[in-house]
Design a protein around this motif. Sequence first.
Motif, PDB file in Angstrom:
ATOM      1  N   ASP A 196      26.301  21.178   6.741  1.00 45.22           N
ATOM      2  CA  ASP A 196      25.830  19.810   6.528  1.00 45.22           C
ATOM      3  C   ASP A 196      25.018  19.290   7.716  1.00 45.22           C
ATOM      4  O   ASP A 196      24.853  18.082   7.889  1.00 45.22           O
ATOM      5  CB  ASP A 196      27.001  18.869   6.250  1.00 45.22           C
ATOM      6  N   GLU A 228      21.896  18.253   9.182  1.00 46.25           N
ATOM      7  CA  GLU A 228      20.611  17.870   8.598  1.00 46.25           C
ATOM      8  C   GLU A 228      19.442  18.495   9.335  1.00 46.25           C
ATOM      9  O   GLU A 228      18.473  18.949   8.718  1.00 46.25           O
ATOM     10  CB  GLU A 228      20.474  16.348   8.562  1.00 46.25           C
ATOM     11  N   GLU A 229      19.502  18.526  10.647  1.00 48.05           N
ATOM     12  CA  GLU A 229      18.413  19.128  11.420  1.00 48.05           C
ATOM     13  C   GLU A 229      18.283  20.611  11.086  1.00 48.05           C
ATOM     14  O   GLU A 229      17.176  21.141  10.941  1.00 48.05           O
ATOM     15  CB  GLU A 229      18.676  18.935  12.908  1.00 48.05           C
ATOM     16  N   ARG A 240      16.883  21.066   7.548  1.00 44.20           N
ATOM     17  CA  ARG A 240      15.451  20.745   7.526  1.00 44.20           C
ATOM     18  C   ARG A 240      14.635  21.884   8.148  1.00 44.20           C
ATOM     19  O   ARG A 240      13.571  22.253   7.621  1.00 44.20           O
ATOM     20  CB  ARG A 240      15.194  19.440   8.267  1.00 44.20           C
ATOM     21  N   LEU A 277      22.402  16.349   0.886  1.00 41.55           N
ATOM     22  CA  LEU A 277      21.504  16.748   1.961  1.00 41.55           C
ATOM     23  C   LEU A 277      20.431  17.703   1.445  1.00 41.55           C
ATOM     24  O   LEU A 277      19.243  17.568   1.779  1.00 41.55           O
ATOM     25  CB  LEU A 277      22.308  17.404   3.087  1.00 41.55           C
ATOM     26  N   ARG A 312      17.908  15.695  -0.503  1.00 37.32           N
ATOM     27  CA  ARG A 312      17.095  14.849   0.371  1.00 37.32           C
ATOM     28  C   ARG A 312      16.064  15.679   1.142  1.00 37.32           C
ATOM     29  O   ARG A 312      14.877  15.323   1.205  1.00 37.32           O
ATOM     30  CB  ARG A 312      18.015  14.100   1.334  1.00 37.32           C
ATOM     31  N   VAL A 313      16.507  16.789   1.721  1.00 37.58           N
ATOM     32  CA  VAL A 313      15.597  17.640   2.487  1.00 37.58           C
ATOM     33  C   VAL A 313      14.573  18.301   1.573  1.00 37.58           C
ATOM     34  O   VAL A 313      13.383  18.410   1.916  1.00 37.58           O
ATOM     35  CB  VAL A 313      16.396  18.684   3.284  1.00 37.58           C
TER      36      VAL A 313
END
Length: 387
Positions: free
Chosen positions: A57, A59-60, A63, A83, A86-87
């Motif tokens: 999880d 996010e960086e 992405r 996530l 969204r990404v």
Amino acid sequence: MQLSTPGPTVGVVGGGQLGRMLGEAAGPLGVEVVVLDPTPDCPAAPVVRDQLVGDFDDEEGVRELADRADVLTYEIELADPDLLERVGEATGTPVHPSPDTLRTIQDKLVQNEWLADAGVPVPEFVRVDDAEDLRAAGEELGWPVMLKARRGGYDGRGNVPVEGPEACDGALAEVGAGEAGALAEALVPFERELSVIGVKGADGTATFAVTETIHREEILRESVTPARTSDEVLDRAREIAERVLDATEGRGVFGIELFEREGEVLVNEIAPRPHNSGHWTIEGAHASQFEQHLRAVLGWPLGETARRDLTVTANLLGDVERAAEPATLDALGAILSEPRAHLHWYGKRETRPLRKMGHVTLVGGEGEGTETLLSRARDLRAEVTVR
């Protein structure tokens, strides 16, 4: 469709044994794989282009994975669907199977409701939030019932049979239901457990042969393909698997676990990824579940799902008495000396009791029967020690 190689890059959330086998399948196709996994030098690391070290999880990390990939997928249900969605939208990177499907699968109550609404047969079930609900469920469904945590359970963990009202409080604590809650299912007196590996591609769906899965202590020990059951049950299992595929969103491989009871077939659970019960396809089918998953998520034509021959697998599990670190497999020669035996070692660094550390597959020869092949697989496993 114009394809060329070197091909695209697939980003995989998770770098465990399934990520490793996706990497092994990608090489011959000219596909590169990058994985995101929190364990440095994860099992997939030796066979993929690169590993990003980060939580599922993170996010960086997700992405960055999306930025490096032409498509995102996942090999573990602990991936975060919100996530991923969204990404994927922010980077324009497709995500398969759909985050909506993963979101549904992560909650066993929502999964059962979704399957029932799609006309897929499942055991009777009731939502459970506390011990009073569980006692009421037992009265409604009949004791004993199977209690399942709604979230987080796998390999039999998060599931416990409840014999009667007096066991309700302890059972809820044992499955770790917590705030997420649980569900109670009517206990199915099944004759055997089955599995169908289904694949949903850009141009349609396909299923592999129906597999019989053999569990002890809720852990998959062996698989037999084709399953030792009637043609009518085999046809019904495939029909139900196709119905499940029709209900899912996004492309990829799905592990569909089933119960057989008096000629009836019920769905137990769905996994939106390659599945342990489909490992037989590496040697036993024309295109493995891992190759099919890559083809599907990339939108490529699917391969042939027909089996080559009778196939049996036996899982190599961590020794219950001698769990140690680092992981080793002793008496390896017993497997390597066996004709038509194929070893798969998962590269996990740490052994735990009953942890899946590898498997061995035996493909049948001319005139060789199921019982003989299964007995040989069990004998081979008995000769080795995983510690």
